[in-house]
Design an enzyme around this catalytic site. Structure first.
Site, PDB file in Angstrom:
ATOM      1  N   TRP A 101      69.807  39.501   8.544  1.00  0.00           N
ATOM      2  CA  TRP A 101      69.289  38.175   8.916  1.00  0.00           C
ATOM      3  C   TRP A 101      69.185  37.268   7.705  1.00  0.00           C
ATOM      4  CZ3 TRP A 101      70.347  37.581  13.606  1.00  0.00           C
ATOM      5  CH2 TRP A 101      70.142  38.578  14.557  1.00  0.00           C
ATOM      6  N   ASP A 171      61.310  33.745   7.053  1.00  0.00           N
ATOM      7  CA  ASP A 171      61.588  34.165   8.426  1.00  0.00           C
ATOM      8  C   ASP A 171      60.677  35.357   8.705  1.00  0.00           C
ATOM      9  OD1 ASP A 171      62.577  35.334  10.738  1.00  0.00           O
ATOM     10  OD2 ASP A 171      64.666  35.443  10.062  1.00  0.00           O
ATOM     11  N   LYS A 195      60.319  38.960  19.306  1.00  0.00           N
ATOM     12  CA  LYS A 195      60.062  40.244  18.675  1.00  0.00           C
ATOM     13  C   LYS A 195      58.608  40.654  18.885  1.00  0.00           C
ATOM     14  CE  LYS A 195      64.249  39.961  17.357  1.00  0.00           C
ATOM     15  NZ  LYS A 195      64.852  39.536  16.115  1.00  0.00           N
TER      16      LYS A 195
HETATM   17  C1  LIG Z   1      66.006  38.789  15.736  1.00  0.00           C
HETATM   18  C2  LIG Z   1      65.925  38.113  14.435  1.00  0.00           C
HETATM   19  C3  LIG Z   1      66.604  36.910  14.169  1.00  0.00           C
HETATM   20  C4  LIG Z   1      67.521  36.251  15.177  1.00  0.00           C
HETATM   21  O1  LIG Z   1      66.807  35.720  16.217  1.00  0.00           O
HETATM   22  P1  LIG Z   1      67.500  34.858  17.356  1.00  0.00           P
HETATM   23  O2  LIG Z   1      66.312  34.262  18.040  1.00  0.00           O
HETATM   24  O3  LIG Z   1      68.292  35.782  18.192  1.00  0.00           O
HETATM   25  O4  LIG Z   1      68.344  33.826  16.699  1.00  0.00           O
HETATM   26  C5  LIG Z   1      66.438  36.326  12.934  1.00  0.00           C
HETATM   27  N1  LIG Z   1      65.662  36.875  12.000  1.00  0.00           N
HETATM   28  C6  LIG Z   1      65.001  38.036  12.214  1.00  0.00           C
HETATM   29  C7  LIG Z   1      64.146  38.605  11.135  1.00  0.00           C
HETATM   30  C8  LIG Z   1      65.125  38.700  13.417  1.00  0.00           C
HETATM   31  O5  LIG Z   1      64.465  39.844  13.629  1.00  0.00           O
END
Ligand SMILES: *Cc1c(COP(=O)(O)O)cnc(C)c1O
Length: 359
Positions: A101, A171, A195
């Site tokens: 990511w 993030d 998540k």
């Molecule tokens: C799942 C995830 C993403 C991507 O998320 P989307 O909503 O599918 O774009 C980005 N960063 C992290 C840390 C993730 O776990």
């Protein structure tokens, strides 16, 4: 009806209580005669829902007044572009690459300016967090970017990087609300909610007000400017209204559970059960450096692909689902987010013990 123990990395398990409440309110939300799904986002009722969700999130995270909370769409992945479009004033930013990511965010930023990789753990398949105490961060970098919890590899920053005065952007998709955070250390905290908070389709961005400006990169679409959404209190256009309503319910559940301090303790207890087992097992082993282990995502392997596959299959039949590791790493991964009960982890470990004895 029977519910499984869902170890998915995302979309992931939600508190059963929240799902029940939402089911009860499905046809008639508090006497409105309609579902939240059918409601105008400009209605007084919905205004109450989104305002209360924001207030509860502010309380949970102790968000200072000079930060805006935005409920957006486009997934966490859209932020990979939105961040440089809005923050790259000098067209330069520093990225710490600790997984897929972070790497995607780094690559996307390169479309808008100079993305400088100041540290990486790719040399050892992202199994650790690099030392970020004295990085070579360009003077004129607009921000330092991290992915705080690496969902796929199961690592987490235990201390934030020394940004040397630069704005920190994080993030936190897979560790959102899993423990207390000091928001004031960040310029931007963001995460997709699927998540650890709610249904896919909502991204929460917590951003310091001075970073919200008209001065975005030329050509930035209106919808991708933080200012557009900040000025309209996340109601510039139709927001992911039902998703935000569920997030609001999860915030209330977290408050009832005792807040983020209590969640941290709960999450540490759960993770310890699994890590302690992995550390003594002769069959299963964890794949990341101990000091950097995530409380949320726990990858492990047997070292034998066929045995891994057998384990995943038998676990599923026993009601422990979505334990297959990410397609890029193989093995297994148990995601044990806030809503995974301790009992689920205990039962999984008991199942692993039995599997080890029998194989
Ligand atoms: C799942 C995830 C993403 C991507 O998320 P989307 O909503 O599918 O774009 C980005 N960063 C992290 C840390 C993730 O776990």
């Amino acid at each position: 009806m029977s519910r499984v123990y869902n170890f998915s990395a995302g979309p992931a398990v939600l508190p059963e209580e929240v799902l029940r409440e939402a089911a009860e309110e499905m046809l008639d939300y508090k006497g409105s005669g309609m579902s939240v799904m059918e409601m105008s986002h400009r209605s007084k009722t919905y205004d109450g829902i989104i305002k209360e969700a924001e207030a509860d999130l502010r309380e949970l995270m102790n968000i200072p007044d000079n930060y805006k909370v935005l409920f957006l769409q486009g997934g966490a992945s859209q932020q990979f572009a939105m961040i440089p479009m809005n923050l790259m004033k000098n067209k330069k930013a520093a990225y710490i690459v600790t997984g897929q990511w972070a790497k995607k965010a780094f690559q996307e930023a390169g479309n808008y300016g100079e993305a400088v990789k100041v540290a990486s753990s790719e040399d050892e398949t992202f199994s650790y967090i690099p030392d970020c105490s004295d990085l070579d961060i360009p003077e004129d970098a607009d921000y330092v970017y991290i992915c705080e919890n690496n969902t796929i590899y199961g690592t987490k920053y235990k201390t934030l990087p020394n940004t040397k005065g630069h704005t920190l952007v994080a993030d936190v998709s897979s560790c959102f609300l899993s423990e207390p955070v000091d928001v004031s250390k960040y310029g931007v905290i963001y995460g997709g909610v699927q998540k650890n908070i709610g249904p896919a389709g909502v991204v929460i961005v917590i951003i310091r007000e001075d970073l919200i400006t008209e001065d975005t990169l030329p050509g930035t679409p209106t919808m991708l400017k933080y200012k557009t959404h900040a000025d309209a209190d996340s109601l510039y256009n139709t927001p992911p209204a039902y998703g935000i309503y569920i997030c609001g319910k999860v915030f209330k559940w977290l408050k009832k559970m005792g807040g983020l301090g209590a969640m941290k303790q709960h999450n540490e207890e759960k993770a310890k059960i699994l890590y302690d087992f992995l550390d003594q097992s002769k069959m299963f082993k964890g794949t990341v450096r101990k000091e950097d282990r995530s409380l949320m995502n726990v990858p492990f392997i047997t070292g034998d692909k066929e045995l891994d596959a057998k384990f995943v299959k038998e676990a599923e039949a026993a009601g422990f689902v979505n334990l297959k590791g990410h397609r890029t790493v193989g093995g297994m991964r148990a995601s044990i987010y806030n809503a995974m009960p301790k009992e689920g982890v205990e039962k999984l470990v008991a199942f692993m013990k039995k599997f080890e004895e029998e194989n």
